[in-house]
Write an enzyme that holds these catalytic residues in place. Structure first.
Site, PDB file in Angstrom:
ATOM      1  N   ARG A 173       0.820  -1.219   0.000  1.00 48.71           N
ATOM      2  CA  ARG A 173       0.000   0.000   0.000  1.00 48.71           C
ATOM      3  C   ARG A 173       0.851   1.265   0.000  1.00 48.71           C
ATOM      4  O   ARG A 173       0.512   2.235  -0.677  1.00 48.71           O
ATOM      5  CB  ARG A 173      -0.947  -0.016   1.209  1.00 48.71           C
ATOM      6  CG  ARG A 173      -1.831   1.227   1.350  1.00 48.71           C
ATOM      7  CD  ARG A 173      -2.479   1.671   0.050  1.00 48.71           C
ATOM      8  NE  ARG A 173      -3.216   0.606  -0.621  1.00 48.71           N
ATOM      9  CZ  ARG A 173      -3.637   0.683  -1.871  1.00 48.71           C
ATOM     10  NH1 ARG A 173      -3.377   1.762  -2.613  1.00 48.71           N
ATOM     11  NH2 ARG A 173      -4.296  -0.316  -2.418  1.00 48.71           N
TER      12      ARG A 173
ATOM     13  N   LYS B 297       0.334  24.880  -4.542  1.00 46.37           N
ATOM     14  CA  LYS B 297      -0.838  24.231  -3.945  1.00 46.37           C
ATOM     15  C   LYS B 297      -0.634  22.720  -3.950  1.00 46.37           C
ATOM     16  O   LYS B 297      -1.260  21.970  -4.700  1.00 46.37           O
ATOM     17  CB  LYS B 297      -2.100  24.625  -4.703  1.00 46.37           C
ATOM     18  CG  LYS B 297      -2.388  26.126  -4.625  1.00 46.37           C
ATOM     19  CD  LYS B 297      -3.573  26.521  -5.494  1.00 46.37           C
ATOM     20  CE  LYS B 297      -3.808  28.024  -5.442  1.00 46.37           C
ATOM     21  NZ  LYS B 297      -4.910  28.462  -6.336  1.00 46.37           N
TER      22      LYS B 297
ATOM     23  N   LYS C 242       1.873  40.159  -4.755  1.00 49.97           N
ATOM     24  CA  LYS C 242       0.430  40.060  -4.956  1.00 49.97           C
ATOM     25  C   LYS C 242      -0.247  41.278  -4.322  1.00 49.97           C
ATOM     26  O   LYS C 242       0.418  42.180  -3.797  1.00 49.97           O
ATOM     27  CB  LYS C 242      -0.087  38.754  -4.371  1.00 49.97           C
ATOM     28  CG  LYS C 242       0.639  37.528  -4.948  1.00 49.97           C
ATOM     29  CD  LYS C 242       0.038  36.229  -4.506  1.00 49.97           C
ATOM     30  CE  LYS C 242      -1.187  35.889  -5.307  1.00 49.97           C
ATOM     31  NZ  LYS C 242      -1.667  34.509  -5.037  1.00 49.97           N
TER      32      LYS C 242
ATOM     33  N   GLU D 263       1.508  40.099  -9.723  1.00 49.42           N
ATOM     34  CA  GLU D 263       0.153  39.729 -10.130  1.00 49.42           C
ATOM     35  C   GLU D 263      -0.579  40.967 -10.647  1.00 49.42           C
ATOM     36  O   GLU D 263      -0.547  42.026 -10.025  1.00 49.42           O
ATOM     37  CB  GLU D 263      -0.598  39.152  -8.938  1.00 49.42           C
ATOM     38  CG  GLU D 263      -1.989  38.661  -9.256  1.00 49.42           C
ATOM     39  CD  GLU D 263      -2.681  38.100  -8.036  1.00 49.42           C
ATOM     40  OE1 GLU D 263      -2.913  36.879  -8.005  1.00 49.42           O
ATOM     41  OE2 GLU D 263      -2.975  38.886  -7.113  1.00 49.42           O
TER      42      GLU D 263
ATOM     43  N   ASP E 101      -4.171  37.549 -13.895  1.00 51.14           N
ATOM     44  CA  ASP E 101      -5.128  36.791 -13.106  1.00 51.14           C
ATOM     45  C   ASP E 101      -6.556  36.939 -13.613  1.00 51.14           C
ATOM     46  O   ASP E 101      -7.090  38.055 -13.704  1.00 51.14           O
ATOM     47  CB  ASP E 101      -5.049  37.249 -11.646  1.00 51.14           C
ATOM     48  CG  ASP E 101      -5.794  36.326 -10.701  1.00 51.14           C
ATOM     49  OD1 ASP E 101      -5.868  35.119 -10.997  1.00 51.14           O
ATOM     50  OD2 ASP E 101      -6.300  36.815  -9.678  1.00 51.14           O
TER      51      ASP E 101
END
Length: 302
Positions: A123, A158, A190, A219, A240
């Protein structure tokens, strides 16, 4: 190209120390109930209560790591090291290499060793390879979607806590590229940084003064902000949530003076249209935060 040693990390960019730690932590979740794996391999295997009860200690066997779906594989050397950790004398034979496109039923790795050890490692090895291969498979779909446009598919930060090197490596296996590994290697200005510094120009100047060798990204939500950022000295712009028409406008205004990345709300359905605007990159956080695993299994034989 299939490596002669399925455990080799050559060309992966993964460090020996990090992989060793990952293997230990992953096995410990199953075998020790905590963060530390017992030092003796035979003790670790004994902690698989089912295998210890049903498999004779001297039984040897061969197991195939098999694809249960079509996709792109990644993480196979790490999976191989999981088996080798519990069965140091096991024989490992590669059937595929990271980055390969595979089909359902393909054998990716064959391991021969003590059956107790193979089942105890199963596993942990599958979790690592399935997760990495799922990311590689999703990345390849995006890369295929923008093929010929010149745009590069990027990941983000992320990532799953503790798995960033593996997940970003998986993106590379799928044909994508890594944007930045952390907060230390690229400065990303940002809206909150702009608010704190007072303006885009002030934020960029502050970064240049403190970290002159670090690339500066800014950004931008509008064409006006994009122009301001370039004039302030930004190397790279994050455009963005801009529609394709707006992206084309920004490319016309500042293209060639900074690298341009489309980000926010992108889907595979619009990937090619966005790439065709002339941006250099498409940033896709979903590669690491939302990709499903690639279904893999371990089949024991003889």
């Amino acid at each position: 190209m299939v490596s002669a040693d399925p455990r080799s990390l050559e060309g992966t960019g993964l460090s020996e120390a990090w992989v060793e730690d990952l293997v230990e932590r992953t096995l410990a979740e199953d075998l020790a109930g905590g963060p530390v794996l017992p030092s003796a391999p035979d003790l670790a295997v004994a902690l698989d209560v089912t295998s210890a009860a049903t498999v004779p200690p001297a039984q040897y066997g061969t197991a195939d790591l098999v694809a249960r779906a079509d996709g792109v594989v990644a993480g196979l050397p790490v999976a191989a090291r999981v088996f080798a950790r519990l069965a140091p004398g096991a024989t490992l034979t590669a059937g595929a290499a990271d980055g390969d496109r595979v089909s359902r039923g393909d054998v990716l790795l064959t391991v021969r060793g003590p059956v107790r050890a193979l089942l105890a490692a199963e596993r942990s090895a599958l979790n690592i390879a399935s997760r990495a291969s799922g990311i590689a498979t999703a990345t390849r779909a995006w890369v295929d979607a923008v093929e010929g446009t010149g745009a590069v598919v990027l990941d983000t930060r992320k990532t799953t806590p503790g798995l960033r090197p593996l997940e970003k490596y998986a993106v590379r296996c799928g044909g994508g590229s890594n944007k930045r590994m952390g907060l230390y290697d690229v400065a990303m200005v940002k809206d909150n940084h702009v608010a704190a510094a007072g303006s885009v120009a002030a934020a960029v100047a502050a970064v240049r003064e403190r970290a002159p060798r670090v690339p500066v990204q800014v950004e931008a939500d509008t064409a006006e902000q994009a122009v301001e950022a370039v004039e302030a000295g930004a190397d790279f712009l994050l455009l963005d949530n801009m529609a394709p028409d707006r992206l084309r406008e920004v490319v016309a205004l500042v293209g060639g003076r900074a690298q341009l990345e489309a980000t926010g709300g992108l889907t595979l359905a619009v990937a090619r249209e966005v790439a065709a605007t002339g941006v250099d990159y498409l940033s896709v956080g979903a590669l690491t935060h939302s990709s499903p695993i690639l279904d893999l299994a371990l089949d024991l034989r003889d």
